[in-house]
Design a protein around this motif. Structure first.
Motif, PDB file in Angstrom:
ATOM      1  N   ARG A  55      26.278  -9.053  11.874  1.00 34.32           N
ATOM      2  CA  ARG A  55      26.007  -7.538  11.326  1.00 34.32           C
ATOM      3  C   ARG A  55      26.133  -6.464  12.457  1.00 34.32           C
ATOM      4  NH1 ARG A  55      24.618  -6.090   6.768  1.00 34.32           N
ATOM      5  NH2 ARG A  55      23.972  -7.362   5.856  1.00 34.32           N
ATOM      6  N   ASN A  56      24.817  -6.878  13.375  1.00 30.55           N
ATOM      7  CA  ASN A  56      25.438  -6.375  14.745  1.00 30.55           C
ATOM      8  C   ASN A  56      26.894  -5.590  15.433  1.00 30.55           C
ATOM      9  OD1 ASN A  56      22.349  -6.338  15.534  1.00 30.55           O
ATOM     10  ND2 ASN A  56      22.622  -8.999  16.084  1.00 30.55           N
ATOM     11  N   SER A  57      27.631  -6.314  15.062  1.00 31.50           N
ATOM     12  CA  SER A  57      29.067  -5.858  16.169  1.00 31.50           C
ATOM     13  C   SER A  57      29.585  -5.288  15.341  1.00 31.50           C
ATOM     14  CB  SER A  57      29.262  -7.462  16.101  1.00 31.50           C
ATOM     15  OG  SER A  57      30.396  -7.708  14.158  1.00 31.50           O
ATOM     16  N   TYR A  58      29.381  -5.871  13.631  1.00 32.04           N
ATOM     17  CA  TYR A  58      29.787  -4.506  12.430  1.00 32.04           C
ATOM     18  C   TYR A  58      28.841  -3.003  13.611  1.00 32.04           C
ATOM     19  CZ  TYR A  58      30.796  -1.884   8.210  1.00 32.04           C
ATOM     20  OH  TYR A  58      31.059  -0.830   7.218  1.00 32.04           O
ATOM     21  N   ASN A  59      28.136  -2.988  13.778  1.00 30.35           N
ATOM     22  CA  ASN A  59      27.661  -1.213  13.971  1.00 30.35           C
ATOM     23  C   ASN A  59      27.724  -0.891  15.111  1.00 30.35           C
ATOM     24  OD1 ASN A  59      25.574  -2.035  11.141  1.00 30.35           O
ATOM     25  ND2 ASN A  59      23.912  -3.093  12.898  1.00 30.35           N
ATOM     26  N   ASP A  60      28.196  -1.960  15.578  1.00 24.70           N
ATOM     27  CA  ASP A  60      29.053  -1.571  16.882  1.00 24.70           C
ATOM     28  C   ASP A  60      30.206  -0.833  16.574  1.00 24.70           C
ATOM     29  OD1 ASP A  60      27.103  -2.052  18.809  1.00 24.70           O
ATOM     30  OD2 ASP A  60      28.449  -4.217  19.761  1.00 24.70           O
ATOM     31  N   LEU A  61      30.858  -1.587  16.050  1.00 26.35           N
ATOM     32  CA  LEU A  61      31.973  -1.020  14.681  1.00 26.35           C
ATOM     33  C   LEU A  61      31.929   0.061  14.447  1.00 26.35           C
ATOM     34  CD1 LEU A  61      35.460  -1.015  14.868  1.00 26.35           C
ATOM     35  CD2 LEU A  61      34.524  -2.586  12.407  1.00 26.35           C
ATOM     36  N   VAL A  62      30.988   0.289  14.223  1.00 24.14           N
ATOM     37  CA  VAL A  62      30.920   1.869  13.257  1.00 24.14           C
ATOM     38  C   VAL A  62      30.925   2.768  14.209  1.00 24.14           C
ATOM     39  CG1 VAL A  62      29.405   2.829  11.894  1.00 24.14           C
ATOM     40  CG2 VAL A  62      30.308   0.587  11.216  1.00 24.14           C
ATOM     41  N   TYR A  63      29.722   2.455  15.257  1.00 24.22           N
ATOM     42  CA  TYR A  63      28.936   3.442  16.178  1.00 24.22           C
ATOM     43  C   TYR A  63      30.422   3.853  17.238  1.00 24.22           C
ATOM     44  CZ  TYR A  63      26.411   4.607  20.895  1.00 24.22           C
ATOM     45  OH  TYR A  63      26.028   5.230  22.311  1.00 24.22           O
ATOM     46  N   ALA A  64      31.203   2.686  17.864  1.00 22.31           N
ATOM     47  CA  ALA A  64      31.982   2.462  18.388  1.00 22.31           C
ATOM     48  C   ALA A  64      32.934   3.874  17.610  1.00 22.31           C
ATOM     49  CB  ALA A  64      32.578   1.593  18.860  1.00 22.31           C
ATOM     50  N   MET A  65      33.490   4.068  16.398  1.00 22.35           N
ATOM     51  CA  MET A  65      34.846   4.456  16.135  1.00 22.35           C
ATOM     52  C   MET A  65      34.322   5.522  15.581  1.00 22.35           C
ATOM     53  SD  MET A  65      37.428   2.778  15.273  1.00 22.35           S
ATOM     54  CE  MET A  65      37.895   3.990  13.783  1.00 22.35           C
ATOM     55  N   ASP A  66      32.961   6.156  15.865  1.00 21.06           N
ATOM     56  CA  ASP A  66      32.411   7.498  15.209  1.00 21.06           C
ATOM     57  C   ASP A  66      32.139   8.035  16.707  1.00 21.06           C
ATOM     58  OD1 ASP A  66      31.316   8.881  14.296  1.00 21.06           O
ATOM     59  OD2 ASP A  66      29.241   8.795  15.508  1.00 21.06           O
TER      60      ASP A  66
END
Length: 267
Positions: A114-125
């Motif tokens: 879940r933490n890496s998923y949140n990183d992904l969402v953050y990075a893509m934004d």
């Protein structure tokens, strides 16, 4: 069956290609190249060495150049974004204009959760705002199903570079998309050399690579659409002629269909 041979076609490279110089007459067109900038906070071992070849492809062939970054769960995401920005700047200092980015989200050397998923969402934004470049999330079907779907829905609307190889791959098809996915922007459809018995795509050396294995992909649109989507405003190059592409892909499709029939009969 939808025909994809008029879609923009290209490849991606990293240290595993060993060397690279764009071929004059490859089996399939090279209209863009996605170069690996690095992983975590480390530069790809061939990144600097390949930049003159990227400049040559850009200036002499009109090839569109992009970069991809291999995300690491072991390094703060903001540090990785800063690193990616620095690699774009290094390329620019060597005369290479980076036009788009892939954020490579994979399991190897990572603990996806879940933490890496949140990183992904953050990075893509964050990355498009920081760089001014359209950014695409890159993964395969397994990652989509096991490391994205359990943690949210934001990935479903992200610009998407999709890795999906057929046993008998050809760009003259449309990919089978993951569950709850309704679009793709890029389709990485083949690794040359890996399917050398059947594939009509040739091997990496035929495209200018120093290794037989080379990732090939298509953009989900014409070259003109790719220019528009990426916000590239200067005059578009005329792609080199490749009269054999349609005939080759039709043959590959026939072989693929025949292989499917054989597998069905032998079940």
């Amino acid at each position: 069956m939808a025909q994809t041979v008029n879609k923009a076609h290209g490849l991606d490279i990293s240290k595993y290609q060993l060397s690279f110089s764009q071929a004059l007459n490859p089996p399939r067109p090279i209209q863009y190249i996605t170069q690996r900038s690095g992983y975590a906070k480390k530069s790809d071992e061939k990144f600097i060495e390949f930049l003159p070849a990227m400049r040559e492809s850009q200036d002499d062939f009109g090839t569109i150049i992009g970069q991809y970054h291999y995300y690491s769960t072991g390094v703060d995401v903001n540090e990785q974004i800063k690193f990616l920005q620095s690699q774009i700047a290094v390329a620019k200092s060597e005369g290479v204009n980076v036009r788009y980015l892939w954020w490579d989200y994979e399991k190897y050397y990572n603990n996806l959760n879940r933490n890496s998923y949140n990183d992904l969402v953050y990075a893509m934004d964050k990355i498009p705002g920081e760089t001014g470049l359209k950014t695409f999330m890159y993964c395969n079907q397994d990652i989509w199903n096991t490391a994205l779907e359990p943690f949210g829905t934001a990935h479903r609307k992200m610009p998407f570079a999709y890795a999906a190889y057929y046993w008998y791959p050809t760009p003259n098809r449309e990919p089978v998309l993951p569950k709850n996915c309704d679009h793709y922007d890029w389709w990485q459809y083949e690794i040359t050399g890996k399917y050398s018995v059947i594939s009509t795509a040739g091997k990496g050396q035929d495209y200018g690579s120093g290794h037989a294995n080379l990732d090939l992909s298509i953009y989900n649109g014409t070259l003109e659409k790719m220019y528009t989507d990426l916000g590239i405003e200067e005059e578009q190059p005329t792609p080199p002629p490749n009269d054999n592409l349609v005939e080759i892909d039709q043959l590959a499709e026939q072989i693929s269909d025949l292989a499917t029939q054989i597998r069905t009969l032998t079940k």
